[in-house]
Design a protein around this motif. Structure first.
Motif, PDB file in Angstrom:
ATOM      1  N   UNK A 166      57.239  30.483  41.400  1.00  0.00           N
ATOM      2  CA  UNK A 166      56.331  31.229  40.712  1.00  0.00           C
ATOM      3  C   UNK A 166      56.193  32.123  39.968  1.00  0.00           C
ATOM      4  N   UNK A 167      56.867  32.502  38.216  1.00  0.00           N
ATOM      5  CA  UNK A 167      57.311  34.109  37.533  1.00  0.00           C
ATOM      6  C   UNK A 167      56.244  34.421  37.461  1.00  0.00           C
ATOM      7  N   UNK A 168      56.568  35.347  37.083  1.00  0.00           N
ATOM      8  CA  UNK A 168      55.348  36.018  36.057  1.00  0.00           C
ATOM      9  C   UNK A 168      55.011  35.336  34.943  1.00  0.00           C
ATOM     10  N   UNK A 169      56.299  35.230  34.353  1.00  0.00           N
ATOM     11  CA  UNK A 169      56.049  34.930  32.748  1.00  0.00           C
ATOM     12  C   UNK A 169      55.094  33.188  32.968  1.00  0.00           C
ATOM     13  N   UNK A 170      54.750  32.039  34.356  1.00  0.00           N
ATOM     14  CA  UNK A 170      54.479  31.572  34.256  1.00  0.00           C
ATOM     15  C   UNK A 170      52.800  31.867  34.874  1.00  0.00           C
ATOM     16  N   UNK A 171      52.821  32.373  35.048  1.00  0.00           N
ATOM     17  CA  UNK A 171      51.152  33.278  36.117  1.00  0.00           C
ATOM     18  C   UNK A 171      50.356  33.910  34.728  1.00  0.00           C
ATOM     19  N   UNK A 172      51.336  34.338  34.006  1.00  0.00           N
ATOM     20  CA  UNK A 172      50.307  34.946  33.084  1.00  0.00           C
ATOM     21  C   UNK A 172      49.758  33.521  31.345  1.00  0.00           C
ATOM     22  N   UNK A 173      50.768  33.342  31.621  1.00  0.00           N
ATOM     23  CA  UNK A 173      50.893  31.473  30.620  1.00  0.00           C
ATOM     24  C   UNK A 173      49.996  31.006  31.227  1.00  0.00           C
ATOM     25  N   UNK A 174      49.690  30.795  32.394  1.00  0.00           N
ATOM     26  CA  UNK A 174      48.200  29.389  33.462  1.00  0.00           C
ATOM     27  C   UNK A 174      47.000  30.453  33.053  1.00  0.00           C
ATOM     28  N   UNK A 175      47.042  31.437  32.898  1.00  0.00           N
ATOM     29  CA  UNK A 175      46.329  32.622  33.090  1.00  0.00           C
ATOM     30  C   UNK A 175      44.943  31.751  34.188  1.00  0.00           C
ATOM     31  N   UNK A 176      44.022  30.979  33.985  1.00  0.00           N
ATOM     32  CA  UNK A 176      42.809  30.995  35.071  1.00  0.00           C
ATOM     33  C   UNK A 176      43.605  29.892  35.969  1.00  0.00           C
ATOM     34  N   UNK A 177      44.322  29.238  35.239  1.00  0.00           N
ATOM     35  CA  UNK A 177      44.870  28.020  36.515  1.00  0.00           C
ATOM     36  C   UNK A 177      46.268  28.355  37.455  1.00  0.00           C
ATOM     37  N   UNK A 178      45.901  29.941  37.617  1.00  0.00           N
ATOM     38  CA  UNK A 178      46.242  30.508  38.607  1.00  0.00           C
ATOM     39  C   UNK A 178      45.951  31.040  39.224  1.00  0.00           C
ATOM     40  N   UNK A 179      46.032  31.112  40.593  1.00  0.00           N
ATOM     41  CA  UNK A 179      44.940  32.084  41.620  1.00  0.00           C
ATOM     42  C   UNK A 179      45.665  32.589  42.483  1.00  0.00           C
TER      43      UNK A 179
END
Length: 637
Positions: free
Chosen positions: A324-337
């Motif tokens: 779960x990369x940092x880039x994915x987390x940033x793109x996911x926004x509120x869809x990642x917790x």
């Protein structure tokens, strides 16, 4: 080797004997040793670099082992080990790996517990202090005087840490809780309490409300937690204190790493990559199974965020290790917790999302799911909520004894109303993820993320022309008679017969499927000395929470033996269920059907293993092709 003060320190007494003016030099030498060790060997370098001065100060002031020091998680205990007689293991390349990565009482009387999980230090310290109070108090007659728990700010998010703080205040006697605040968990800290910690840092420890005072605990703050003199003074002031107190120290994780020469992605300061450092020699290696399949899963889910507002990926810390990369987390926004190190909360949180109509996908390690067994059973399974769990790091591995994934199948496969899927390829993994997150007419679904054996097989197939069978999807009903397969609402309930043979049927569960294919191929070849060929069937069970009884019965028609392979604890596991099924059914067969089905089970022993290479464990458990083949041939004689 690195020379100087460190090579002459064999116990904390040697730290006490140093002139105080030499303590900074000792700290610098330790830091240099750690950086070198990380480059050559790897390990939890960032957390240790931040704790150099604090650990030196602890052993300068307190009298271990009479004064008991409990390191939470204990991945920051390398410095402690250096100061308690184990420095050569970090200085001499020939001795790298001779000590564990965590505290271990088998190594030293200065190590209180084997630790590798999170938030437990305060509770353990409460137990040490309680017994001391009952058996003599601070005079040392009980074998314990001061009790010190060392816990990081990231670990504080774990529920048990709050339970420990609550109990420490209630006990009301000597306990010193050192909170190492480096403003980081593995990734960033998440949770409401971290705003309070930030205000305490900004105010020099004076802001209110103070979370520790709220528990009824005394409190002191040390702004420069990397100033050894300031720490020696602070610890000296609280030594032999008659009540519990929190010493809040502000440190810099990764302090001293030189970015130019460090392993890829590691740099000085508060950086997620500092949690674990691979040795320089490992640079450029392809992704391991956890990150490879984790990134596949996130790539599959990400395009759906725009049209599915309730789709949420949850990680109770440790995101990077699972792809779960940092880039994915940033793109996911509120869809990642990121819930912080809170597995129990994360599972219950996911159940709440599902109950409200959302689609939660919770990802963490098999060994960390063990921390939330009650919520898996009660909040998920008892309530029947459609939550998807991605179980990383499951199976036999060379991990240390606190991070083994070999106990997952006995746990997950025996929880009612929970389906545990065992994909044997990346395609199967994604198909299972698609089903569990697009269908809501099922209960909790755990997916065992493919491990290194499957990734190796897929990469070898890609290199040599695709020899590894591709997943075709759907059920395998065409390969055997229809019948009850247990989880009728699960399209993966039926076993897939991928190679039809006679005499022997080899069932390779999850990561063991490539081994089943290899064994069948080897058995099909005749050899010298009268070794005859054996035509074996190969079966991919797809899941381990129910038995495909139709398939098992169909095997009786052409086979006299069934072999089960699983890379998890055999006792209480899946293979035993197959054995019990045949044993119970043997007396019920109609006339003309062989009543006896011989079953051989292969899996891991019920034991803790510590940094034993996976290949050695496979040999220990008989899970290699030659060993299984020999067992089959011997049984058929």
């Amino acid at each position: 080797m690195v020379g100087g003060f460190l090579e002459h320190i064999s116990s904390p007494a040697d730290v006490k004997a140093l002139d105080s003016k030499n303590l900074p030099a000792l700290c610098q030498e330790i830091r240099t040793t750690l950086v070198r060790y990380g480059k050559l060997h790897g390990g939890h370098i960032g957390s240790n670099l931040g704790m150099v001065e604090a650990t030196v100060a602890l052993h300068r002031v307190f009298d271990s082992p009479l004064d008991k020091i409990v390191f939470d998680v204990s991945h920051q205990s390398y410095v402690h080990k250096m100061l308690t007689g184990r420095a050569p293991a970090y200085m001499d390349e020939r001795l790298f790996g001779t000590v564990t990565g965590f505290t271990n009482p088998e190594e030293s009387e200065h190590d209180m517990f084997v630790l590798g999980h999170t938030g437990t230090s305060i509770s353990l310290a409460c137990g040490l202090a309680k017994t001391r109070d009952l058996m003599g108090g601070l005079d040392g007659t009980s074998g314990t005087r001061n009790v010190i728990a060392v816990i990081g700010d990231g670990s504080l998010s774990s529920a048990i840490a709050f339970e420990g703080l609550n109990n420490a205040a209630e006990q009301g006697t000597n306990m010193i809780i050192v909170v190492n605040d480096n403003e980081m968990s593995i990734a960033e800290d998440f949770g409401g309490m971290y705003g309070q910690l930030a205000r305490l840092r900004a105010s020099g420890g004076t802001s209110q409300p103070n979370i520790f005072n709220a528990f009824g605990l005394d409190y002191r703050y040390v702004e420069d937690g990397n100033d050894v003199a300031a720490l020696v003074e602070a610890f000296s002031q609280v030594k032999d204190i008659d009540h519990p107190i929190v010493i809040h120290i502000h440190t810099a994780k990764g302090l001293g790493l030189d970015a130019e020469d460090a392993a890829a992605g590691v740099k000085e300061g508060r950086c997620e990559a500092n949690h674990w450092q691979d040795p320089l020699a490992a640079q450029g290696n392809p992704l391991g199974a956890r990150k490879h399949y984790g990134q596949l899963a996130m790539a599959r889910l990400e395009p759906r965020f725009a049209s599915e507002p309730g789709l949420v990926v949850i990680s109770p810390a440790t995101p990077g290790s699972n792809g779960i990369t940092r880039e994915f987390r940033e793109r996911a926004g509120v869809h990642y917790v990121d819930t912080g190190i809170t597995e129990e909360h994360a599972v219950a949180f996911a159940s709440g999302i599902a109950k409200a109509g959302g689609t939660p996908v919770l990802a963490t390690s098999a060994t960390f799911f063990q921390r939330t067994f009650d919520q898996l059973q009660q909040e998920l399974s008892l309530n029947g909520t459609p939550v998807t769990l991605l179980v990383f790091g499951a199976g036999i591995s060379g991990a240390d004894n606190t991070h083994s994934g070999a106990f997952d199948i006995p746990m997950f496969a025996n929880i009612p109303n929970l389906t545990y899927l065992t994909p044997t390829s990346g395609d199967a993994f994604l198909a299972m993820l698609d089903w569990s997150t697009t269908s809501h007419d099922h209960g909790a679904v755990a997916i065992r993320v493919p491990g290194e054996p499957i990734l190796a097989a897929e990469r070898a197939a890609a290199t040599h022309g695709g020899a590894y069978p591709r997943y075709r999807g759907g059920t395998a009903a065409e390969t055997h008679a229809k019948g009850d397969a247990g989880n009728a609402d699960t399209p993966f309930a039926r076993y897939r017969v991928t190679r039809q043979g006679t005499d022997v049927a080899i069932l390779g569960l999850g990561n063991m499927y490539p081994l089943a294919e290899r064994i069948a191929a080897d058995l099909a070849e005749s050899g010298d000395g009268g070794v005859s060929a054996i035509d074996a069937s190969v079966i991919d069970p797809q899941q381990c929470t129910s038995l495909d009884t139709a398939c098992l019965e169909a095997l009786r028609k052409r086979h006299s033996m069934v072999v089960t392979l699983e890379d998890a604890q055999l006792s209480g596991g899946w293979g035993e269920q197959v054995t019990v099924y045949y044993a119970n059914q043997d007396g019920l067969q109609p006339a003309g059907v062989d009543k006896h089905m011989r079953v051989l089970n292969f899996g891991a022993a019920k034991e803790f293993t510590d940094r034993v290479p996976a290949q050695d464990l496979y040999k220990r458990y008989g899970l290699t092709a030659p060993q299984v083949e020999q067992a089959i041939r011997s049984a058929l004689r």
